[in-house]
Design a protein around this motif. Sequence first.
Motif, PDB file in Angstrom:
ATOM      1  N   TRP A  92      -2.138  21.812   4.708  1.00 58.16           N
ATOM      2  CA  TRP A  92      -0.665  21.828   4.863  1.00 58.16           C
ATOM      3  C   TRP A  92      -0.264  23.002   5.742  1.00 58.16           C
ATOM      4  CZ3 TRP A  92       2.636  25.763   3.296  1.00 58.16           C
ATOM      5  CH2 TRP A  92       4.007  25.504   3.460  1.00 58.16           C
ATOM      6  N   ARG A 105      -4.949  17.183  -7.979  1.00 57.76           N
ATOM      7  CA  ARG A 105      -5.198  16.069  -7.053  1.00 57.76           C
ATOM      8  C   ARG A 105      -4.169  14.942  -7.223  1.00 57.76           C
ATOM      9  NH1 ARG A 105     -10.308  15.350  -4.906  1.00 57.76           N
ATOM     10  NH2 ARG A 105      -9.261  13.638  -3.804  1.00 57.76           N
ATOM     11  N   GLU A 106      -3.546  14.837  -8.428  1.00 55.65           N
ATOM     12  CA  GLU A 106      -2.588  13.761  -8.704  1.00 55.65           C
ATOM     13  C   GLU A 106      -1.139  14.223  -8.603  1.00 55.65           C
ATOM     14  OE1 GLU A 106      -3.845  10.833  -9.062  1.00 55.65           O
ATOM     15  OE2 GLU A 106      -5.915  11.610  -9.101  1.00 55.65           O
ATOM     16  N   VAL A 115       2.520  15.825  -6.889  1.00 52.44           N
ATOM     17  CA  VAL A 115       3.437  15.514  -5.772  1.00 52.44           C
ATOM     18  C   VAL A 115       3.780  16.829  -5.088  1.00 52.44           C
ATOM     19  CG1 VAL A 115       5.688  14.579  -5.110  1.00 52.44           C
ATOM     20  CG2 VAL A 115       4.373  13.494  -6.952  1.00 52.44           C
ATOM     21  N   SER A 167      -0.608  17.881   6.943  1.00 51.48           N
ATOM     22  CA  SER A 167       0.288  17.024   6.173  1.00 51.48           C
ATOM     23  C   SER A 167       0.394  17.569   4.756  1.00 51.48           C
ATOM     24  CB  SER A 167      -0.225  15.587   6.134  1.00 51.48           C
ATOM     25  OG  SER A 167      -1.459  15.526   5.425  1.00 51.48           O
ATOM     26  N   ARG A 168       1.425  17.090   3.995  1.00 55.10           N
ATOM     27  CA  ARG A 168       1.540  17.509   2.602  1.00 55.10           C
ATOM     28  C   ARG A 168       0.350  16.984   1.777  1.00 55.10           C
ATOM     29  NH1 ARG A 168       7.965  16.544   1.089  1.00 55.10           N
ATOM     30  NH2 ARG A 168       8.825  18.175   2.468  1.00 55.10           N
ATOM     31  N   GLU A 169      -0.038  15.731   2.079  1.00 54.74           N
ATOM     32  CA  GLU A 169      -1.162  15.142   1.337  1.00 54.74           C
ATOM     33  C   GLU A 169      -2.458  15.919   1.561  1.00 54.74           C
ATOM     34  OE1 GLU A 169       0.898  13.572   3.309  1.00 54.74           O
ATOM     35  OE2 GLU A 169       2.068  12.411   1.874  1.00 54.74           O
ATOM     36  N   ASP A 201      -6.035  16.863  -1.048  1.00 52.78           N
ATOM     37  CA  ASP A 201      -6.994  15.792  -0.770  1.00 52.78           C
ATOM     38  C   ASP A 201      -8.433  16.161  -1.153  1.00 52.78           C
ATOM     39  OD1 ASP A 201      -7.530  17.668   1.153  1.00 52.78           O
ATOM     40  OD2 ASP A 201      -7.304  16.326   2.878  1.00 52.78           O
TER      41      ASP A 201
END
Length: 627
Positions: free
Chosen positions: A217, A335-336, A338, A351-353, A357
């Motif tokens: 990020w 990992r799960e 938001v 990216s935010r993801e 990851d």
Amino acid sequence: MKPALLIFASISWTWLNPQLSSLDHREHELHAKLSQLPALPAPQPQEHAGFHSGLAPHADSVRWVQLDLGTEHALDSVIVIPAMLGVAEAYGFPQRFRIDASNDPLFAESDTLLDQTSADALPSLAPWCVITKNIKARHIRFTATKLAAQPHQTRRFIFCLGELLVFSQGRNVALHAQVLAPNSVETLPTWSPRHLVDGAYALGLPVQPDEINGNGWHSGISTTTDTTKWVQADLGSPHPIDEIRLIPAHPRDYPERSGFGFPRRFKVEADGKTIFDGTTADFPNPGDTPVAFPTPGLHAQSIRCTATQLWERSGDFVYALAELQAFDAGKNIARESVITSSDDTITPSWSREGLIDGRSSSGVLLDEATWLSDLSQRRQITDELAALEVQRTTALIIAQTRIAWLAVGVFCIAIAIAWLMVVRSRRSRRREMESLRQRISRDLHDDIGSHLGSIRLMSELALRDGSASDSLEEIHRLAGEAAESMRGIIWLVREGDAPPVASLVEAMRQSAAVLLKDTEWQMEAPDGNSATASLEFHRQVFLLFREAAHNIARHAHAAKVRIEVHWKAKRFHLHIEDNGCGFDVAAITAGNGLANLHHRAKVLGGTLQITSSPAAGTRITLEADFS
């Protein structure tokens, strides 16, 4: 490829030393295991190098450092990582040491987890991992019993460690633990007992490299450093959290800039509660080292990391992280979550993801304890391979020594066989020569000797019948002498290569009995002497004696003859003396046969002395060495 080549190269030696086969098999097994383990990463120099003991005057000085984990823990493993200073790997790592665990801070009672006090450890930056199942302890002590020499010093010894990790239920419970070091050096920012448990070490991130283009990020870009930016992970519901960990970014397009975007000042909060506040002092750039915060007993739903002073990129300022992790019993529950943030820079690699990851900027993040344990196993295998190479060299020397001895043995056997063949051949030739001599002697005796005997008998019968004449008497005499000469020749032929000198004396005695039958004679010779001489020596002496006896019988008209034979230390002596008419030695002519005597003495390599005068008899003396 290397194990196969080693096995092929040693095939010809294994039958000479079976140990080579087992060593090569073990080496092949180790290389197969090694291929399944992660490679030792390139060392990452750290501002916080680790722990440094005080100086010691002797290598066998004992130094120790001890951790207080705060409470008793069921231990999974204890991992020690050597220190690195500049380009010096395993800097100050002790050659001999042990690791103990106890619930007593004085270690009155303890469990020894690792004992490396009987053999020197090989220098390597790879970790030492000790699996510690079924052991509970609060205190961990590392004791160095053989220190390392301080670089460029011969009488100063030190003991250094990069990091000491203690894993319990998947968590490093030694992180930021209390450190007791009664003899230590604190030279900030490099050396400090606190650096032993700060989570920073020279091995970098536990990563399995890949080719995926993902850095993590990235915040929006700012023109000033004193700008506040944040990023937050929402777990969805409150969870127990044992540890929060930040993984620095290291984009591949910035290979020389590890710790990319890591804020100089920041704080970490969980549901609004401050976990770490680093907003009042600059935080050292962690490079490729995770930044961990232990949070035992924490329950929270959200984790926010707020940067209050950004990192300078190239004339501008940014905030970036490769990964945000939250651990519960060793599992990353972030990992799960938001991800939300104050602002973002969205590109194919940012990216935010990318913050959750499970990757760093260079590959998949691995479980730290498992990764360090695998690196420790790699070190053990590498050390064993080095030991195997030494053993293999020794075993190969043994095999080469054996082949050398075998070659010497084969050579000796070949020489022995050749010698036996030569001896056998010589014996065969001797037997053939002996058989030939026997045949010749039989032929001479049975054929020529028989005819000479018949001639002499017929001439003797003719003389008895009154047919006397000078010619017939000469025939009778010559036949007798020829028969006597034939007997001497037959004796020489029968005697072999090196007959005893006693046989020569006996042959001379028998010849004298025939040639001097009309003269009173005596012979003096030693009895029982076992000396031998060559057949040629016998032949020349015997023929010389016969020539001398023949001359006495025909020309000396002697009434007495004395013959003396003796030898000592390979020196042969023959003396013949008569009381005959004698002769003038100065008036010798070839017809007297004396030339033959001198010739045979010369062949013998001896000396011949003839003394005589008219009416005073003759003396002949021969001296010669056995040959």
